[in-house]
Design a protein around this motif. Sequence first.
Motif, PDB file in Angstrom:
ATOM      1  N   ALA A  31      70.608  86.673 -32.096  1.00 44.14           N
ATOM      2  CA  ALA A  31      71.699  85.712 -31.963  1.00 44.14           C
ATOM      3  C   ALA A  31      71.585  84.617 -33.021  1.00 44.14           C
ATOM      4  CB  ALA A  31      71.703  85.105 -30.568  1.00 44.14           C
ATOM      5  N   ARG A  32      70.373  84.123 -33.240  1.00 42.55           N
ATOM      6  CA  ARG A  32      70.186  83.084 -34.259  1.00 42.55           C
ATOM      7  C   ARG A  32      70.497  83.630 -35.650  1.00 42.55           C
ATOM      8  NH1 ARG A  32      68.278  78.065 -34.980  1.00 42.55           N
ATOM      9  NH2 ARG A  32      67.926  77.864 -32.741  1.00 42.55           N
ATOM     10  N   GLN A  33      70.027  84.829 -35.940  1.00 40.95           N
ATOM     11  CA  GLN A  33      70.313  85.430 -37.243  1.00 40.95           C
ATOM     12  C   GLN A  33      71.811  85.604 -37.457  1.00 40.95           C
ATOM     13  OE1 GLN A  33      68.018  89.032 -37.039  1.00 40.95           O
ATOM     14  NE2 GLN A  33      66.102  88.054 -37.654  1.00 40.95           N
ATOM     15  N   TYR A  34      72.494  86.041 -36.397  1.00 38.93           N
ATOM     16  CA  TYR A  34      73.937  86.226 -36.503  1.00 38.93           C
ATOM     17  C   TYR A  34      74.640  84.899 -36.762  1.00 38.93           C
ATOM     18  CZ  TYR A  34      78.735  87.428 -35.378  1.00 38.93           C
ATOM     19  OH  TYR A  34      80.090  87.594 -35.434  1.00 38.93           O
ATOM     20  N   THR A  92      73.762  82.185 -26.422  1.00 38.73           N
ATOM     21  CA  THR A  92      74.750  81.309 -27.047  1.00 38.73           C
ATOM     22  C   THR A  92      74.079  80.107 -27.697  1.00 38.73           C
ATOM     23  OG1 THR A  92      76.347  81.968 -25.356  1.00 38.73           O
ATOM     24  CG2 THR A  92      76.891  80.033 -26.672  1.00 38.73           C
ATOM     25  N   LEU A  93      73.064  79.569 -27.027  1.00 40.79           N
ATOM     26  CA  LEU A  93      72.313  78.441 -27.591  1.00 40.79           C
ATOM     27  C   LEU A  93      71.719  78.808 -28.942  1.00 40.79           C
ATOM     28  CD1 LEU A  93      70.946  75.617 -27.241  1.00 40.79           C
ATOM     29  CD2 LEU A  93      69.047  76.829 -26.148  1.00 40.79           C
ATOM     30  N   HIS A  94      71.089  79.974 -29.027  1.00 38.28           N
ATOM     31  CA  HIS A  94      70.472  80.382 -30.290  1.00 38.28           C
ATOM     32  C   HIS A  94      71.526  80.722 -31.334  1.00 38.28           C
ATOM     33  CE1 HIS A  94      66.166  80.465 -29.287  1.00 38.28           C
ATOM     34  NE2 HIS A  94      66.582  80.714 -28.048  1.00 38.28           N
ATOM     35  N   LEU A  95      72.647  81.312 -30.897  1.00 36.76           N
ATOM     36  CA  LEU A  95      73.711  81.635 -31.840  1.00 36.76           C
ATOM     37  C   LEU A  95      74.263  80.359 -32.485  1.00 36.76           C
ATOM     38  CD1 LEU A  95      76.568  84.184 -31.172  1.00 36.76           C
ATOM     39  CD2 LEU A  95      77.014  82.029 -32.343  1.00 36.76           C
ATOM     40  N   ALA A 108      72.142  72.099 -31.254  1.00 37.41           N
ATOM     41  CA  ALA A 108      72.675  72.733 -30.049  1.00 37.41           C
ATOM     42  C   ALA A 108      71.746  72.459 -28.875  1.00 37.41           C
ATOM     43  CB  ALA A 108      72.824  74.233 -30.272  1.00 37.41           C
ATOM     44  N   VAL A 109      72.335  72.063 -27.741  1.00 34.41           N
ATOM     45  CA  VAL A 109      71.579  71.720 -26.542  1.00 34.41           C
ATOM     46  C   VAL A 109      72.175  72.470 -25.355  1.00 34.41           C
ATOM     47  CG1 VAL A 109      70.864  69.868 -24.998  1.00 34.41           C
ATOM     48  CG2 VAL A 109      71.071  69.432 -27.446  1.00 34.41           C
ATOM     49  N   LEU A 110      71.310  73.054 -24.530  1.00 32.40           N
ATOM     50  CA  LEU A 110      71.779  73.757 -23.333  1.00 32.40           C
ATOM     51  C   LEU A 110      72.124  72.719 -22.271  1.00 32.40           C
ATOM     52  CD1 LEU A 110      72.167  76.689 -22.470  1.00 32.40           C
ATOM     53  CD2 LEU A 110      69.906  76.606 -21.429  1.00 32.40           C
ATOM     54  N   GLU A 111      73.412  72.655 -21.920  1.00 30.73           N
ATOM     55  CA  GLU A 111      73.885  71.646 -20.977  1.00 30.73           C
ATOM     56  C   GLU A 111      75.079  72.202 -20.206  1.00 30.73           C
ATOM     57  OE1 GLU A 111      75.894  67.439 -21.681  1.00 30.73           O
ATOM     58  OE2 GLU A 111      73.815  67.430 -22.354  1.00 30.73           O
TER      59      GLU A 111
END
Length: 229
Positions: free
Chosen positions: A130-133, A186-189, A204-207
């Motif tokens: 996801a982060r790479q994408y 989604t967070l990593h994306l 980006a923060v998970l909230e």
Amino acid sequence: MDQPTDASIQAVAALDEPTRRRLYDHVVAESAPISRDDAASALGLPRTTAAFHLDRLVDEGLLTVTHERRTGRTGPGAGRPAKLYQRSDREIGVSLPERQYDVAGQLLAAAMEDAEASGGSPRKALDRRARQYGESVGRTHPGKPLAEVLQAHGFEPRRNGSAIELANCPFKALAKNHPDLVCTMTLHLLGGLLDGLGGTGLQAVLEPRPAHCCVRLLPDSQNAQERTS
């Protein structure tokens, strides 16, 4: 995140014209590419009308064109190759609000392959993919405003002071049934997207909150302060 919504809507709207829809359905039903003459004859249309609508379908990416001599002859006197139509390989999907389930499916499939090959954690593989994408998406839009990139990919960004809230989740149905897995993806994306764009000053923060994406974008300084408070 590959197919812009406006282009998809325009392509689907092209099929709202009855004659054009009949031509599209006829071409799709044929096992081989067909000429405008064949299409016009089969549907009882003037050749010019068939040609106009077929070429409009090509312009919208719904059909593709090849050229072939139908007589089988070659060389001088063989005549001009016929213009033949067939369905394109383009896949079109429209959802409002926008969803990106194809992206989630590709990431999940790639992560499973990575995990099977390495023997590692599927979740970690998904986060990495996801982060790479996200990074790759960011790198393809150098200098483009973050809000425009987020809007183009279905997140519906809303500025709230120095933060950006995301009013839409492109993976909503998946997130509802598998919140931990999909929200972390989604967070990593989005973290990768910020890295790929560079210079946003946001993190980006998970909230999770009702009627919003589970991720919020906060200024780096604000996020650091919240982590230490």
